[in-house]
Design an enzyme around this catalytic site. Structure first.
Site, PDB file in Angstrom:
ATOM      1  N   HIS A   1     -99.551  20.562  49.594  1.00 52.22           N
ATOM      2  CA  HIS A   1     -99.901  19.145  49.528  1.00 52.22           C
ATOM      3  C   HIS A   1    -100.404  18.715  50.909  1.00 52.22           C
ATOM      4  CE1 HIS A   1     -97.229  18.142  45.932  1.00 52.22           C
ATOM      5  NE2 HIS A   1     -96.725  19.308  46.303  1.00 52.22           N
TER       6      HIS A   1
ATOM      7  N   HIS B   1     -98.894  25.980  45.846  1.00 50.83           N
ATOM      8  CA  HIS B   1     -99.856  24.978  46.308  1.00 50.83           C
ATOM      9  C   HIS B   1     -99.351  24.282  47.560  1.00 50.83           C
ATOM     10  CE1 HIS B   1     -97.031  23.078  43.492  1.00 50.83           C
ATOM     11  NE2 HIS B   1     -97.133  22.002  44.246  1.00 50.83           N
TER      12      HIS B   1
END
Ligand code: AMP
Ligand code: ZN
Length: 141
Positions: free
Chosen positions: A103, A101
């Site tokens: 951020h 992922h």
């Protein structure tokens, strides 16, 4: 990968505040934000780390990172003076959720969150040697 918290968000088994979604990518609010407006962007297929994500999917994810980063700048009331785009790979690098992922974190002047890594001593010779070794791996890939 039904034990993965982000896979559960994708499937709807766990709730999330969704910001953007398409066939390949989901963006949602981080549950423990560093600042208001902290968003996570994930591929909908489970890959543990950046290096596992196929290039086409990486491009699709990166397009959403850019979209979200731009939107954060435009969002009224967020008071965004800057952003950090972060991506952690491996526990040693602080990765806690092993579904790759990105951020996107809005930053404010004086918000008190500083990403400051320690630095090490490195000579011209050492940087030259490391550049050659890494280049070898790129050439071999
Ligand atoms: P990392 O350290 O890069 O693996 O970051 C994992 C991030 O996932 C952290 O910022 C957590 O706050 C966030 N997180 C963990 N569980 C959830 C959840 N259920 N919904 C939204 N964000 C989450
Ligand atoms: Zn997953």
């Amino acid at each position: 990968m039904n034990h993965c918290v982000f896979c559960k968000i994708i499937s709807g088994e766990l709730p999330a505040h969704r910001v953007y979604e398409d066939e390949q990518v989901l963006a949602f609010m981080d549950i423990s934000p560093i600042n208001h407006g902290h968003v996570l962007i994930i591929p909908k297929i489970h890959y543990s780390e950046l290096r596992s994500i196929p290039l086409a999917t990486s491009i699709a994810v990166w397009e959403v990172v850019k979209k979200v980063e731009y939107a954060i700048w435009q969002t009224p009331d967020l008071i965004c003076d800057g952003t950090n785009v972060l991506q952690n790979n491996g526990a040693a690098a602080g990765q806690e959720v092993f579904h790759a992922h990105f951020h996107v974190i809005p930053r404010r002047e004086g918000d008190g969150s500083r990403f400051r890594f320690r630095t090490i001593n490195s000579s011209e010779q050492m940087r030259n040697d490391w550049a050659a070794k890494i280049k070898d791996q790129i050439d071999a890939a």
